[in-house]
Scaffold this active site. Sequence first.
Site, PDB file in Angstrom:
ATOM      1  N   GLY A 118     -15.485  29.249   0.560  1.00 49.62           N
ATOM      2  CA  GLY A 118     -13.969  28.856   0.745  1.00 49.62           C
ATOM      3  C   GLY A 118     -13.073  30.048   0.595  1.00 49.62           C
ATOM      4  N   ARG A 165      -4.809  30.635  -2.070  1.00 52.95           N
ATOM      5  CA  ARG A 165      -3.572  30.322  -2.993  1.00 52.95           C
ATOM      6  C   ARG A 165      -3.961  31.430  -4.250  1.00 52.95           C
ATOM      7  NH1 ARG A 165      -4.056  24.371  -4.059  1.00 52.95           N
ATOM      8  NH2 ARG A 165      -6.046  24.415  -2.865  1.00 52.95           N
ATOM      9  N   LYS A 192     -11.699  35.053  -4.919  1.00 52.09           N
ATOM     10  CA  LYS A 192     -11.288  34.287  -6.043  1.00 52.09           C
ATOM     11  C   LYS A 192     -12.432  34.067  -7.064  1.00 52.09           C
ATOM     12  CE  LYS A 192     -11.584  29.584  -5.393  1.00 52.09           C
ATOM     13  NZ  LYS A 192     -11.034  28.147  -5.092  1.00 52.09           N
ATOM     14  N   GLY A 219     -16.474  22.486   6.482  1.00 50.80           N
ATOM     15  CA  GLY A 219     -16.584  21.176   5.278  1.00 50.80           C
ATOM     16  C   GLY A 219     -17.604  21.570   4.725  1.00 50.80           C
ATOM     17  N   THR A 220     -17.705  20.517   3.441  1.00 51.65           N
ATOM     18  CA  THR A 220     -18.639  20.938   2.292  1.00 51.65           C
ATOM     19  C   THR A 220     -19.992  20.354   2.909  1.00 51.65           C
ATOM     20  OG1 THR A 220     -18.011  18.834   1.574  1.00 51.65           O
ATOM     21  CG2 THR A 220     -17.194  20.624   0.517  1.00 51.65           C
ATOM     22  N   GLY A 271     -11.117  13.568  -4.164  1.00 53.08           N
ATOM     23  CA  GLY A 271     -12.004  12.334  -3.533  1.00 53.08           C
ATOM     24  C   GLY A 271     -11.994  11.397  -4.730  1.00 53.08           C
ATOM     25  N   GLU A 284     -11.695  10.705   0.737  1.00 59.43           N
ATOM     26  CA  GLU A 284     -11.110  11.649   0.194  1.00 59.43           C
ATOM     27  C   GLU A 284      -9.646  11.198   0.262  1.00 59.43           C
ATOM     28  OE1 GLU A 284     -12.128  14.915  -0.419  1.00 59.43           O
ATOM     29  OE2 GLU A 284     -13.538  13.792  -0.533  1.00 59.43           O
ATOM     30  N   ASN A 294     -14.111  12.325  -7.653  1.00 59.88           N
ATOM     31  CA  ASN A 294     -15.730  13.017  -7.332  1.00 59.88           C
ATOM     32  C   ASN A 294     -15.424  14.471  -7.788  1.00 59.88           C
ATOM     33  OD1 ASN A 294     -17.863  14.208  -6.222  1.00 59.88           O
ATOM     34  ND2 ASN A 294     -16.630  14.240  -4.066  1.00 59.88           N
ATOM     35  N   SER A 300      -6.258  70.783 -42.654  1.00 64.11           N
ATOM     36  CA  SER A 300      -5.081  70.271 -41.749  1.00 64.11           C
ATOM     37  C   SER A 300      -4.661  71.306 -40.762  1.00 64.11           C
ATOM     38  CB  SER A 300      -4.061  69.496 -42.448  1.00 64.11           C
ATOM     39  OG  SER A 300      -4.247  68.763 -43.298  1.00 64.11           O
TER      40      SER A 300
HETATM   41  C1  UD1 Z   1     -14.284  18.464  -2.512  1.00 64.91           C
HETATM   42  C2  UD1 Z   1     -14.532  16.762  -2.069  1.00 64.91           C
HETATM   43  C3  UD1 Z   1     -13.802  15.878  -2.970  1.00 64.91           C
HETATM   44  C4  UD1 Z   1     -13.989  16.423  -4.424  1.00 64.91           C
HETATM   45  C5  UD1 Z   1     -13.331  17.676  -4.590  1.00 64.91           C
HETATM   46  C6  UD1 Z   1     -13.453  18.115  -5.990  1.00 64.91           C
HETATM   47  C7  UD1 Z   1     -15.489  16.654   0.221  1.00 64.91           C
HETATM   48  C8  UD1 Z   1     -15.397  16.413   1.343  1.00 64.91           C
HETATM   49  N1  UD1 Z   1     -14.800  16.689  -0.735  1.00 64.91           N
HETATM   50  O1  UD1 Z   1     -12.902  18.344  -1.929  1.00 64.91           O
HETATM   51  O2  UD1 Z   1     -14.282  14.774  -3.009  1.00 64.91           O
HETATM   52  O3  UD1 Z   1     -12.929  15.543  -5.357  1.00 64.91           O
HETATM   53  O4  UD1 Z   1     -14.161  18.683  -3.568  1.00 64.91           O
HETATM   54  O5  UD1 Z   1     -13.084  19.623  -6.299  1.00 64.91           O
HETATM   55  O6  UD1 Z   1     -16.573  17.363  -0.329  1.00 64.91           O
HETATM   56  N2  UD1 Z   1     -16.524  25.007   0.752  1.00 64.91           N
HETATM   57  C9  UD1 Z   1     -17.458  25.501   1.560  1.00 64.91           C
HETATM   58  N3  UD1 Z   1     -17.413  25.534   2.641  1.00 64.91           N
HETATM   59  C10 UD1 Z   1     -16.493  24.665   3.283  1.00 64.91           C
HETATM   60  C11 UD1 Z   1     -15.625  23.940   2.476  1.00 64.91           C
HETATM   61  C12 UD1 Z   1     -15.815  23.974   1.219  1.00 64.91           C
HETATM   62  O7  UD1 Z   1     -18.041  26.627   0.829  1.00 64.91           O
HETATM   63  O8  UD1 Z   1     -16.708  24.617   4.585  1.00 64.91           O
HETATM   64  C13 UD1 Z   1     -16.570  25.282  -0.858  1.00 64.91           C
HETATM   65  C14 UD1 Z   1     -15.215  25.746  -1.477  1.00 64.91           C
HETATM   66  O9  UD1 Z   1     -15.472  27.046  -1.565  1.00 64.91           O
HETATM   67  C15 UD1 Z   1     -15.144  25.117  -2.705  1.00 64.91           C
HETATM   68  C16 UD1 Z   1     -15.820  23.858  -2.635  1.00 64.91           C
HETATM   69  O10 UD1 Z   1     -16.865  23.888  -1.296  1.00 64.91           O
HETATM   70  O11 UD1 Z   1     -15.898  25.895  -3.756  1.00 64.91           O
HETATM   71  C17 UD1 Z   1     -14.946  22.697  -2.448  1.00 64.91           C
HETATM   72  O12 UD1 Z   1     -13.991  23.017  -1.329  1.00 64.91           O
HETATM   73  P1  UD1 Z   1     -12.710  22.444  -1.265  1.00 64.91           P
HETATM   74  O13 UD1 Z   1     -12.076  22.472  -0.055  1.00 64.91           O
HETATM   75  O14 UD1 Z   1     -12.028  22.706  -2.405  1.00 64.91           O
HETATM   76  O15 UD1 Z   1     -13.163  20.729  -1.259  1.00 64.91           O
HETATM   77  P2  UD1 Z   1     -11.982  19.741  -1.271  1.00 64.91           P
HETATM   78  O16 UD1 Z   1     -11.367  19.366   0.058  1.00 64.91           O
HETATM   79  O17 UD1 Z   1     -10.950  19.941  -2.366  1.00 64.91           O
END
Ligand code: UD1
Length: 503
Positions: A30, A34, A41, A99-100, A161, A176, A191, A426
């Site tokens: 990510g 911010r 970060k 996405g995750t 989530g 979410e 979550n 000194s």
């Molecule tokens: C995610 C969860 C959410 C949970 C929250 C906890 C999903 C869809 N949602 O939300 O349920 O409550 O974390 O903090 O999983 N990342 C990547 N690649 C990506 C997207 C994210 O490496 O494509 C990494 C980010 O760097 C971060 C982590 O995954 O370390 C979570 O990503 P973030 O975007 O903060 O997740 P949320 O949408 O907040």
Amino acid sequence: MTTVPPGQPSRDDQTAQPSGVSAVVVLAAGGGTRMRSSRSKLLHEVGGRSMLSSALRAAAEVQPEHLVVVVGHARDQVEPHVAEVAPQAVTAVQEQQLGTGHAVLCGLAVLPPLEGEVLVTYGDVPLLTGETLTDLVAEHRRAGNAVTVLTAEVDDPTGYGRVIRDAEGGVLRVVEHRDADDTERAVREINSGIYVFAAATLTAGLGRLDSDNAQGELYLTDVLATARADGGRVGALVTEDAWQTEGVNDRVQLARLNAELNRRTVERWMRAGVTVVDPATTWIEADVDLGRDVLIHPGTILAGATTVGEGAELGPDTRLRDCEVGAGASLVRTEAHLAVVGAGATVGPWSYLRPGTQLGRGGKIGGFVETKKAVIGEGSKVPHLSYVGDATIGVGTNIGAGTIFANYDGRDKHRSEVGDDVFVGSGTVLVAPAALESGAYVAAGSTVTEPVQGSDLAVARGRQRNVEGWADRRRSRLAAADGTAGASSGEGHIAGGDSRGGQ
Ligand code: UD1
Ligand code: CA
């Protein structure tokens, strides 16, 4: 594809590493926009450790066969850092943050096909411990789950989530915040984004993800619902310690988590026998080690790999980074980096110990003294207003107030050697490379440019000459001038006095 029956350890688990998991995937692609930082970060520190190194340290505690970090943003900074702090880890690149779920796919793509369990965690949850991950794996195995998610009950679940459970309390799915309806948003169980999956459940679920959601992303969370639809058991470990699931998105959260970790670290040391007069103004980083009965006064910062021996006294207003302090030593209002202070030695107030300072047992570095690459022997003293740079001083030597080791000739630094039981008067300048043999004396106010033998006294200054009657003559002259031409100024102010009439 073979499915590992829930709760039954895979072949890997039975042979190579009975307690370990097959892989840990650390999501770290990510942007961290911010933070408004030119630094990734994940390289920002909490408790003196980068957030990423904390994540990797926790991950290593579940003894994974494979440790993979999914990198994307600022990977030019993140990849070298991973290589430095976790050489056993591999990195996988996620070019676009889709996405995750997509991130985990990228992570698995660099690994061989897996059996057993895969743990997924984040690079930006600095308070998460290896113990919690171990508990999560244990719960996963105990319950015979296909997926086990780490959750927490929080007062304000906004943005997270939500964990949606069935009537029996089983986990149905995670929704979410942006996709949730009002009833779902009212759920306070969140979550954490940290899970253990049966490898087969994970790969099957990832293969079926779509981006039909508010963010148009591939959600890892959807694997929970597919696992359940496939008849797998989905469970949760609810942690009492929500801090461990808290991520850092901006510098306000960074400070918050830093303060909380510090509170925990200070408390741990107090329980281990360290007296901390004011926990609120005492900062102890995670890698610091303290002996029993150490006494810490307010405004003390212990950083890096600092170690402090039993009964030492630190502060007030002292910062030590990567220092080694011996038992019973005392450092007051001191700034020190990469310095070694021997047992029973005293430092301060207002001392500045730079890298390579080694003060021997029972030695003293006093007020307004700066030292660098200075090896000062047992019982030797540099009590006041001195600079000791690039020097070795033997034992039992006294360096008088205001002594300067002139170590720099404008181009090079030179080392000086001072023996045992030397007395330096000194206001002395020792021009490097100075050599004072054991037992030598130097008269106060000397500028020493030649070696001094142990049997000798070096006197290297202008000899004092008293001009007989000069002061009286001057006063008469001034009085005469006042009497004739009125107050005249601008002449004869050597002694700094005003013209006193009648003298
Ligand atoms: C995610 C969860 C959410 C949970 C929250 C906890 C999903 C869809 N949602 O939300 O349920 O409550 O974390 O903090 O999983 N990342 C990547 N690649 C990506 C997207 C994210 O490496 O494509 C990494 C980010 O760097 C971060 C982590 O995954 O370390 C979570 O990503 P973030 O975007 O903060 O997740 P949320 O949408 O907040
Ligand atoms: Ca987040």
